[in-house]
Design an enzyme around this catalytic site. Structure first.
Site, mmCIF file in Angstrom:
data_model
loop_
_atom_site.group_PDB
_atom_site.id
_atom_site.type_symbol
_atom_site.label_atom_id
_atom_site.label_comp_id
_atom_site.label_asym_id
_atom_site.label_seq_id
_atom_site.Cartn_x
_atom_site.Cartn_y
_atom_site.Cartn_z
ATOM 1 N N LYS A 51 -0.950 10.218 0.540
ATOM 2 C CA LYS A 51 -1.784 10.337 1.745
ATOM 3 C C LYS A 51 -2.181 11.790 1.991
ATOM 4 O O LYS A 51 -3.282 12.083 2.457
ATOM 5 C CB LYS A 51 -1.068 9.775 2.970
ATOM 6 C CG LYS A 51 -1.421 8.335 3.251
ATOM 7 C CD LYS A 51 -0.731 7.303 2.392
ATOM 8 C CE LYS A 51 -1.448 6.785 1.202
ATOM 9 N NZ LYS A 51 -0.676 5.817 0.395
ATOM 10 N N GLY A 116 25.115 6.486 -7.892
ATOM 11 C CA GLY A 116 26.107 5.526 -7.410
ATOM 12 C C GLY A 116 26.235 4.364 -8.382
ATOM 13 O O GLY A 116 25.233 3.794 -8.809
ATOM 14 N N GLY A 181 -5.767 -0.351 -14.081
ATOM 15 C CA GLY A 181 -5.246 -1.098 -12.931
ATOM 16 C C GLY A 181 -5.994 -0.763 -11.663
ATOM 17 O O GLY A 181 -5.949 0.374 -11.187
ATOM 18 N N SER A 270 -1.564 2.490 -13.811
ATOM 19 C CA SER A 270 -1.108 2.003 -12.497
ATOM 20 C C SER A 270 -1.193 0.484 -12.503
ATOM 21 O O SER A 270 -2.071 -0.104 -11.898
ATOM 22 C CB SER A 270 -1.961 2.610 -11.383
ATOM 23 O OG SER A 270 -3.337 2.515 -11.694
ATOM 24 N N VAL A 271 -0.253 -0.109 -13.244
ATOM 25 C CA VAL A 271 -0.262 -1.566 -13.423
ATOM 26 C C VAL A 271 0.876 -2.227 -12.625
ATOM 27 O O VAL A 271 1.255 -3.355 -12.907
ATOM 28 C CB VAL A 271 -0.170 -1.946 -14.923
ATOM 29 C CG1 VAL A 271 -1.416 -1.506 -15.671
ATOM 30 C CG2 VAL A 271 1.082 -1.348 -15.573
ATOM 31 N N ARG A 273 4.779 -1.823 -10.291
ATOM 32 C CA ARG A 273 6.085 -1.165 -10.330
ATOM 33 C C ARG A 273 7.160 -2.194 -10.635
ATOM 34 O O ARG A 273 6.970 -3.380 -10.404
ATOM 35 C CB ARG A 273 6.351 -0.468 -8.986
ATOM 36 C CG ARG A 273 5.343 0.656 -8.723
ATOM 37 C CD ARG A 273 5.605 1.370 -7.417
ATOM 38 N NE ARG A 273 6.900 1.987 -7.322
ATOM 39 C CZ ARG A 273 7.215 3.199 -7.796
ATOM 40 N NH1 ARG A 273 6.316 3.932 -8.416
ATOM 41 N NH2 ARG A 273 8.449 3.682 -7.657
ATOM 42 N N ASP A 313 12.175 -2.550 -2.543
ATOM 43 C CA ASP A 313 11.472 -2.809 -3.803
ATOM 44 C C ASP A 313 12.356 -3.487 -4.852
ATOM 45 O O ASP A 313 11.845 -4.078 -5.804
ATOM 46 C CB ASP A 313 10.948 -1.492 -4.416
ATOM 47 C CG ASP A 313 9.675 -1.007 -3.736
ATOM 48 O OD1 ASP A 313 9.300 -1.574 -2.691
ATOM 49 O OD2 ASP A 313 9.068 -0.048 -4.259
ATOM 50 N N ALA A 321 6.721 0.241 1.872
ATOM 51 C CA ALA A 321 7.744 1.014 2.582
ATOM 52 C C ALA A 321 8.177 0.319 3.872
ATOM 53 O O ALA A 321 9.374 0.234 4.172
ATOM 54 C CB ALA A 321 7.192 2.399 2.893
ATOM 55 N N HIS A 445 -14.419 1.290 24.795
ATOM 56 C CA HIS A 445 -15.706 1.603 24.168
ATOM 57 C C HIS A 445 -15.932 3.104 24.205
ATOM 58 O O HIS A 445 -15.675 3.724 25.234
ATOM 59 C CB HIS A 445 -16.837 0.906 24.930
ATOM 60 C CG HIS A 445 -18.201 1.308 24.423
ATOM 61 N ND1 HIS A 445 -18.701 0.854 23.218
ATOM 62 C CD2 HIS A 445 -19.126 2.153 24.941
ATOM 63 C CE1 HIS A 445 -19.903 1.387 23.031
ATOM 64 N NE2 HIS A 445 -20.182 2.187 24.057
#
Ligand SMILES: Cc1cc2nc3c(=O)[nH]c(=O)nc-3n(C[C@H](O)[C@H](O)[C@H](O)COP(=O)(O)OP(=O)(O)OC[C@H]3O[C@@H](n4cnc5c(N)ncnc54)[C@H](O)[C@@H]3O)c2cc1C
Length: 467
Positions: A51, A116, A181, A270-271, A273, A313, A321, A445
């Protein structure tokens, strides 16, 4: 050994929000993050940096192309300082991730830096370089997120053949960026570089871009982005990607099986994640992972091991997010004995291109497939005084409501600031409003929000006022 009521693995918007809610509910909470900075994909290499670059590149494009329309003349050439733009983005990220560290501190959450890994269902080993420590946790929330996916034949060299992570930190503006993508990430980053002067070609396998959204949105966004100079190749199946020196070649077949090649200096893959569980040693706790690599959970986001939950995810559902954060809150409240609920139908989806694209509820295609009878009301942004004042006349608001009850079933928008406008639709749908309810509400308005009222009027009785 330190003992906790809850240990959260991963500090993205799922994990850190879950940790805060657990702490608010009085639980002794630890959060484990393998990187030195908190915030996960979203803050470091996702939502926030993308962004920041979208905003910076938008200002640049305005200065180049639109200031003159507003009577603003800049003497001399407008120059791009790309290095500074990237540095600003890094500063925004830094400020935001420090904010998360502050919140952990404020809520007395213990932060462990390191990888972890489960030793068993109640013990987690944290490894940071040579240092290893083990903590005990009555409950654990897995929030390990996702990583960029690729295609089996693509070798991501991260120098010229990139994922979104590298595309957010390039050292130069590409001459020709080939984007594989046409989903959210590809279009957002494609637009950034198109504004900065790159030739951008988007190669998409499906017959439309943003294929999970309403097809009217796909059509409108593609039309506007084409006007902005982005080239689209839909129904193209990429079959090979190779690099020679500074040149990247992407080979694809079109819908007539004809081979097409694209030569660029950079390629963004960018296909999608994929869920990330590497190194977690989930098997030591007996936690089941699906064939597609996701942590398997029930409706309460509980894994097959009853004191271990998973969110964000790394579990099924939209990779967003705010979805991850809602799930973090839900799990914290479940552990505390409450009975929270998430309506997944009301999680909005947004593309932060300009015009922005935002959606909630069912698309027209989904309603047709489910054989639900509906009414549709649509209002174009160009008919708004506010849009003419700012010069942002592309897009529309479309409201779909039940044919018999008039309940709003889906709202789909393209236009200026619709990422913010969609909240009105979410609120209305949460309270099960009818299109007429929205139509009877006063909207200030001049605002872009008037398009929501007008689309609701159109859906109610085909009685939009300004068209
Ligand atoms: C370029 C881009 C733009 C995006 N823009 C948006 C947007 O505008 N809006 C939106 O809603 N979504 C956006 N997303 C998606 C969003 O970033 C993700 O949906 C979100 O970050 C998922 O949150 P999460 O908490 O599940 O996981 P993540 O944010 O991925 O965080 C997981 C964390 O867990 C850590 N971790 C993993 N394994 C371990 C381990 N074993 N031990 C310790 N730590 C571990 C990782 O290092 C990471 O920090 C974007 C994504 C990308 C890539």
């Amino acid at each position: 050994m330190s003992k906790y009521d809850v240990a959260v693995i991963g500090s993205g918007p799922g994990g850190y929000v879950a940790a805060i809610r657990c702490a608010q509910l009085g639980m002794k909470t630890a959060i484990i993050e393998k990187y030195d900075v908190l915030g996960g994909t979203c803050l470091n290499v996702g939502c926030i940096p993308s962004k920041a670059l979208l905003d910076s590149s938008h200002h640049y494009e305005d200065a180049l192309k639109h200031f003159e329309d507003h009577g603003i003349e800049i003497p001399g050439d407008i120059k791009l300082n790309f290095k500074k733009m990237i540095e600003r983005k890094a500063a925004v990220v830094d400020q935001t991730t420090k904010g998360i560290a502050f919140l952990m501190d404020k809520n007395k959450i213990d932060v462990f830096t390191g990888m972890g890994a489960f030793k068993d269902a109640t013990h987690i080993e944290i490894t940071n370089g040579e240092k290893t420590e083990t903590i005990e946790a009555t409950n654990t929330i897995i929030a390990t997120g996702s990583k960029p996916a690729s295609l089996p034949f693509i070798k991501l060299d991260k120098d010229r053949i990139l994922t979104s992570t590298e595309a957010l930190s390039l050292k130069e503006v590409p001459k020709h960026l080939v984007v594989i993508g046409g989903g959210v990430i590809g279009l957002e980053l494609g637009q950034v570089y198109n504004r900065l002067g790159s030739e951008v070609s988007v190669v998409e396998y499906m017959d439309r871009i943003i294929p999970t959204m309403d097809s009217a949105q796909s059509k409108e966004l593609m039309k506007v982005m084409k006007k902005q100079g982005v080239k689209f190749y839909v129904s193209h199946k990429v079959s090979a990607v190779s690099k020679k020196g500074k040149e990247v070649t992407v080979t694809a077949t079109d819908k007539n099986d004809k081979e097409v090649t694209f030569k660029g200096d950079y390629c963004l893959v960018s296909v999608g994640r994929k869920p990330y569980t590497e190194g977690l040693k989930a098997e030591n706790a007996g936690v089941k992972i699906t064939e597609r690599g996701m942590i398997d959970v029930n409706d309460h986001l509980q894994t097959n091991i009853k004191n271990i939950y998973a969110i964000g995810d790394v579990v099924r559902g939209a990779m967003l997010a705010h979805k991850a954060s809602e799930e973090g809150v839900l799990v914290a409240e479940i552990i505390a004995g409450q009975k929270p609920h998430i309506d997944y139908n009301l999680i909005p989806g947004v593309v932060y291109t300009w015009p922005e694209v935002a959606s909630v509820g069912k698309t027209e295609e989904q309603l047709k497939d489910a054989k639900i009878e509906y009414k549709s009301g649509q209002f174009p942004m160009r008919a708004l005084g506010r849009s003419r004042a700012s010069g942002d006349t592309d897009g529309f608001v479309k409201i779909l409501s039940d044919k018999k009850t008039d309940e709003v079933l889906g709202v789909h928008m393209v236009g200026a600031r619709v990422a913010d406008l969609i909240a009105e639709a979410v609120t209305a749908m949460e309270f099960r409003a009818s299109a007429e309810d929205i139509a009877r509400m006063s909207h200030a308005h001049p605002t872009y929000a008037e398009a929501v009222k007008e689309a609701a009027l159109a859906a109610t009785d085909d009685r939009a006022l300004h068209i």
